[in-house]
Design a protein around this motif. Structure first.
Motif, PDB file in Angstrom:
ATOM      1  N   LYS A  55     -46.315  -9.431 -15.476  1.00 29.10           N
ATOM      2  CA  LYS A  55     -45.493 -10.314 -14.643  1.00 29.10           C
ATOM      3  C   LYS A  55     -44.652  -9.505 -13.657  1.00 29.10           C
ATOM      4  CE  LYS A  55     -42.235 -14.096 -14.756  1.00 29.10           C
ATOM      5  NZ  LYS A  55     -42.878 -15.296 -14.283  1.00 29.10           N
ATOM      6  N   TYR A  56     -44.080  -8.398 -14.130  1.00 27.37           N
ATOM      7  CA  TYR A  56     -43.314  -7.486 -13.282  1.00 27.37           C
ATOM      8  C   TYR A  56     -43.936  -6.108 -13.384  1.00 27.37           C
ATOM      9  CZ  TYR A  56     -39.722 -11.089 -13.279  1.00 27.37           C
ATOM     10  OH  TYR A  56     -39.041 -12.260 -13.121  1.00 27.37           O
ATOM     11  N   SER A  57     -43.806  -5.312 -12.321  1.00 28.51           N
ATOM     12  CA  SER A  57     -44.352  -3.962 -12.346  1.00 28.51           C
ATOM     13  C   SER A  57     -43.241  -2.957 -12.076  1.00 28.51           C
ATOM     14  CB  SER A  57     -45.473  -3.822 -11.317  1.00 28.51           C
ATOM     15  OG  SER A  57     -44.965  -4.040 -10.021  1.00 28.51           O
ATOM     16  N   SER A  58     -43.440  -1.757 -12.585  1.00 24.22           N
ATOM     17  CA  SER A  58     -42.465  -0.676 -12.375  1.00 24.22           C
ATOM     18  C   SER A  58     -42.754   0.014 -11.058  1.00 24.22           C
ATOM     19  CB  SER A  58     -42.558   0.348 -13.496  1.00 24.22           C
ATOM     20  OG  SER A  58     -42.042  -0.163 -14.670  1.00 24.22           O
ATOM     21  N   PRO A  59     -41.784   0.506 -10.355  1.00 27.45           N
ATOM     22  CA  PRO A  59     -40.351   0.323 -10.552  1.00 27.45           C
ATOM     23  C   PRO A  59     -39.914  -1.066 -10.111  1.00 27.45           C
ATOM     24  CG  PRO A  59     -40.725   1.632  -8.579  1.00 27.45           C
ATOM     25  CD  PRO A  59     -42.077   1.370  -9.194  1.00 27.45           C
ATOM     26  N   LEU A  60     -38.943  -1.576 -10.800  1.00 29.82           N
ATOM     27  CA  LEU A  60     -38.465  -2.934 -10.539  1.00 29.82           C
ATOM     28  C   LEU A  60     -37.686  -3.004  -9.230  1.00 29.82           C
ATOM     29  CD1 LEU A  60     -37.176  -4.007 -14.036  1.00 29.82           C
ATOM     30  CD2 LEU A  60     -38.944  -5.139 -12.725  1.00 29.82           C
ATOM     31  N   ASP A  61     -37.862  -4.101  -8.520  1.00 31.69           N
ATOM     32  CA  ASP A  61     -37.004  -4.381  -7.375  1.00 31.69           C
ATOM     33  C   ASP A  61     -35.598  -4.655  -7.894  1.00 31.69           C
ATOM     34  OD1 ASP A  61     -39.253  -4.285  -5.802  1.00 31.69           O
ATOM     35  OD2 ASP A  61     -39.550  -6.464  -5.804  1.00 31.69           O
ATOM     36  N   PRO A  62     -34.571  -4.430  -7.081  1.00 33.27           N
ATOM     37  CA  PRO A  62     -33.201  -4.687  -7.558  1.00 33.27           C
ATOM     38  C   PRO A  62     -32.983  -6.114  -8.049  1.00 33.27           C
ATOM     39  CG  PRO A  62     -33.134  -3.414  -5.538  1.00 33.27           C
ATOM     40  CD  PRO A  62     -34.569  -3.803  -5.757  1.00 33.27           C
ATOM     41  N   PHE A  63     -33.536  -7.103  -7.339  1.00 36.24           N
ATOM     42  CA  PHE A  63     -33.308  -8.489  -7.743  1.00 36.24           C
ATOM     43  C   PHE A  63     -34.035  -8.833  -9.039  1.00 36.24           C
ATOM     44  CE2 PHE A  63     -32.458  -8.722  -3.141  1.00 36.24           C
ATOM     45  CZ  PHE A  63     -31.128  -9.104  -3.234  1.00 36.24           C
ATOM     46  N   ASN A  64     -35.240  -8.296  -9.214  1.00 37.89           N
ATOM     47  CA  ASN A  64     -35.958  -8.509 -10.467  1.00 37.89           C
ATOM     48  C   ASN A  64     -35.253  -7.810 -11.622  1.00 37.89           C
ATOM     49  OD1 ASN A  64     -37.930 -10.054  -9.255  1.00 37.89           O
ATOM     50  ND2 ASN A  64     -39.283  -8.314  -8.902  1.00 37.89           N
ATOM     51  N   PHE A  65     -34.704  -6.628 -11.353  1.00 32.98           N
ATOM     52  CA  PHE A  65     -33.957  -5.923 -12.397  1.00 32.98           C
ATOM     53  C   PHE A  65     -32.732  -6.721 -12.821  1.00 32.98           C
ATOM     54  CE2 PHE A  65     -30.314  -3.102 -13.224  1.00 32.98           C
ATOM     55  CZ  PHE A  65     -30.682  -2.706 -14.499  1.00 32.98           C
ATOM     56  N   ILE A  66     -32.016  -7.258 -11.856  1.00 32.57           N
ATOM     57  CA  ILE A  66     -30.825  -8.042 -12.198  1.00 32.57           C
ATOM     58  C   ILE A  66     -31.213  -9.278 -13.001  1.00 32.57           C
ATOM     59  CG2 ILE A  66     -28.987  -9.466 -11.198  1.00 32.57           C
ATOM     60  CD1 ILE A  66     -28.823  -7.338  -8.960  1.00 32.57           C
ATOM     61  N   ALA A  67     -32.291  -9.933 -12.604  1.00 31.03           N
ATOM     62  CA  ALA A  67     -32.741 -11.118 -13.354  1.00 31.03           C
ATOM     63  C   ALA A  67     -33.128 -10.751 -14.772  1.00 31.03           C
ATOM     64  CB  ALA A  67     -33.909 -11.777 -12.626  1.00 31.03           C
ATOM     65  N   LEU A  68     -33.853  -9.658 -14.953  1.00 33.84           N
ATOM     66  CA  LEU A  68     -34.249  -9.242 -16.302  1.00 33.84           C
ATOM     67  C   LEU A  68     -33.087  -8.675 -17.099  1.00 33.84           C
ATOM     68  CD1 LEU A  68     -37.729  -7.605 -15.712  1.00 33.84           C
ATOM     69  CD2 LEU A  68     -37.224  -9.668 -17.007  1.00 33.84           C
ATOM     70  N   SER A  69     -32.121  -8.074 -16.423  1.00 32.54           N
ATOM     71  CA  SER A  69     -31.005  -7.484 -17.159  1.00 32.54           C
ATOM     72  C   SER A  69     -30.051  -8.539 -17.707  1.00 32.54           C
ATOM     73  CB  SER A  69     -30.228  -6.508 -16.270  1.00 32.54           C
ATOM     74  OG  SER A  69     -29.528  -7.197 -15.260  1.00 32.54           O
ATOM     75  N   PHE A  70     -30.062  -9.740 -17.138  1.00 32.96           N
ATOM     76  CA  PHE A  70     -29.198 -10.792 -17.654  1.00 32.96           C
ATOM     77  C   PHE A  70     -29.845 -11.614 -18.764  1.00 32.96           C
ATOM     78  CE2 PHE A  70     -26.776 -10.141 -13.728  1.00 32.96           C
ATOM     79  CZ  PHE A  70     -25.511 -10.083 -14.269  1.00 32.96           C
ATOM     80  N   LEU A  71     -31.113 -11.370 -19.036  1.00 30.97           N
ATOM     81  CA  LEU A  71     -31.777 -12.144 -20.086  1.00 30.97           C
ATOM     82  C   LEU A  71     -31.156 -11.970 -21.474  1.00 30.97           C
ATOM     83  CD1 LEU A  71     -35.536 -12.007 -19.124  1.00 30.97           C
ATOM     84  CD2 LEU A  71     -33.968 -13.922 -18.988  1.00 30.97           C
ATOM     85  N   PRO A  72     -30.680 -10.784 -21.875  1.00 29.29           N
ATOM     86  CA  PRO A  72     -30.075 -10.704 -23.216  1.00 29.29           C
ATOM     87  C   PRO A  72     -28.887 -11.639 -23.427  1.00 29.29           C
ATOM     88  CG  PRO A  72     -30.607  -8.517 -22.473  1.00 29.29           C
ATOM     89  CD  PRO A  72     -30.863  -9.438 -21.315  1.00 29.29           C
ATOM     90  N   THR A  73     -28.120 -11.928 -22.379  1.00 31.45           N
ATOM     91  CA  THR A  73     -27.017 -12.872 -22.574  1.00 31.45           C
ATOM     92  C   THR A  73     -27.536 -14.283 -22.766  1.00 31.45           C
ATOM     93  OG1 THR A  73     -26.768 -13.146 -20.197  1.00 31.45           O
ATOM     94  CG2 THR A  73     -25.341 -11.550 -21.266  1.00 31.45           C
ATOM     95  N   THR A  74     -28.663 -14.579 -22.157  1.00 32.56           N
ATOM     96  CA  THR A  74     -29.205 -15.923 -22.338  1.00 32.56           C
ATOM     97  C   THR A  74     -29.792 -16.101 -23.728  1.00 32.56           C
ATOM     98  OG1 THR A  74     -31.386 -15.326 -21.481  1.00 32.56           O
ATOM     99  CG2 THR A  74     -29.756 -16.088 -19.901  1.00 32.56           C
ATOM    100  N   PHE A  75     -30.152 -15.008 -24.377  1.00 34.16           N
ATOM    101  CA  PHE A  75     -30.726 -15.124 -25.711  1.00 34.16           C
ATOM    102  C   PHE A  75     -29.672 -15.389 -26.777  1.00 34.16           C
ATOM    103  CE2 PHE A  75     -34.317 -12.425 -23.974  1.00 34.16           C
ATOM    104  CZ  PHE A  75     -35.032 -13.541 -23.611  1.00 34.16           C
ATOM    105  N   TRP A  76     -28.382 -15.281 -26.433  1.00 32.39           N
ATOM    106  CA  TRP A  76     -27.348 -15.677 -27.398  1.00 32.39           C
ATOM    107  C   TRP A  76     -27.497 -17.141 -27.758  1.00 32.39           C
ATOM    108  CZ3 TRP A  76     -24.881 -13.172 -30.781  1.00 32.39           C
ATOM    109  CH2 TRP A  76     -24.510 -11.863 -30.566  1.00 32.39           C
ATOM    110  N   ARG A  77     -27.951 -17.925 -26.792  1.00 34.45           N
ATOM    111  CA  ARG A  77     -28.196 -19.333 -27.062  1.00 34.45           C
ATOM    112  C   ARG A  77     -29.235 -19.481 -28.161  1.00 34.45           C
ATOM    113  NH1 ARG A  77     -32.408 -22.474 -24.265  1.00 34.45           N
ATOM    114  NH2 ARG A  77     -32.186 -24.541 -25.097  1.00 34.45           N
ATOM    115  N   GLU A  78     -30.305 -18.699 -28.071  1.00 31.76           N
ATOM    116  CA  GLU A  78     -31.354 -18.768 -29.081  1.00 31.76           C
ATOM    117  C   GLU A  78     -30.878 -18.235 -30.423  1.00 31.76           C
ATOM    118  OE1 GLU A  78     -34.057 -20.369 -28.553  1.00 31.76           O
ATOM    119  OE2 GLU A  78     -33.718 -20.623 -26.422  1.00 31.76           O
ATOM    120  N   VAL A  79     -30.078 -17.165 -30.403  1.00 31.80           N
ATOM    121  CA  VAL A  79     -29.549 -16.613 -31.663  1.00 31.80           C
ATOM    122  C   VAL A  79     -28.670 -17.645 -32.349  1.00 31.80           C
ATOM    123  CG1 VAL A  79     -28.027 -14.864 -32.642  1.00 31.80           C
ATOM    124  CG2 VAL A  79     -29.714 -14.213 -30.941  1.00 31.80           C
TER     125      VAL A  79
END
Length: 143
Positions: A55-79
């Protein structure tokens, strides 16, 4: 070195600003390390979250990195949903974020623990830095 320590002890406003900038620079440094970590482990993380390791390839674009870097906070909902049976749909009456089942979340936490650790340490460090900077500004304004 003693002069710096004496300055930090004697001048509280300087100490607040110094600690604020130290925490901000620390969070920027950790964010760079997080970028490297995410690029190294990108295929495995994308395979678990999106069921598509390309879905994403390395190296990440800045915007894709920011989107992926915020995913752990969204997983608190699942936890919270899995561990404490809290349903966010009933609390907020809308569905948001990526949905993971318990197996995928456990696999992500087990295989890529630092994916979560880096993000939370960056958030705490940035928050503390901003808190110290605001406290220093308030203390400076009250003189």
């Amino acid at each position: 070195m003693n002069k710096i320590i004496n300055l930090l002890v004697s001048d509280h406003i300087f100490a607040l600003f110094a600690f604020g900038f130290i925490f901000i620079f620390f969070s920027i440094f950790l964010y760079l390390i997080f970028y490297i970590y995410l690029n190294v482990n990108l295929r495995g993380i994308c395979k678990i979250i999106f069921n598509n390791e390309k879905k994403y390839s390395s190296p990440l674009d800045p915007f894709n990195f920011i989107a992926l870097s915020f995913l752990p906070t969204t997983f608190w909902r699942e936890v919270l949903n899995i561990k404490y049976n809290k349903f966010f749909k009933s609390l907020y009456s809308k569905e948001f974020y990526y949905r993971l089942d318990k197996g995928k979340l456990v696999e992500l936490l087990g295989g890529y623990r630092f994916y979560f650790v880096f993000q939370y340490v960056v958030f705490v460090s940035s928050g503390l830095g901003l808190l110290f900077l605001v406290a220093g500004y308030i203390a400076y304004q009250s003189l």
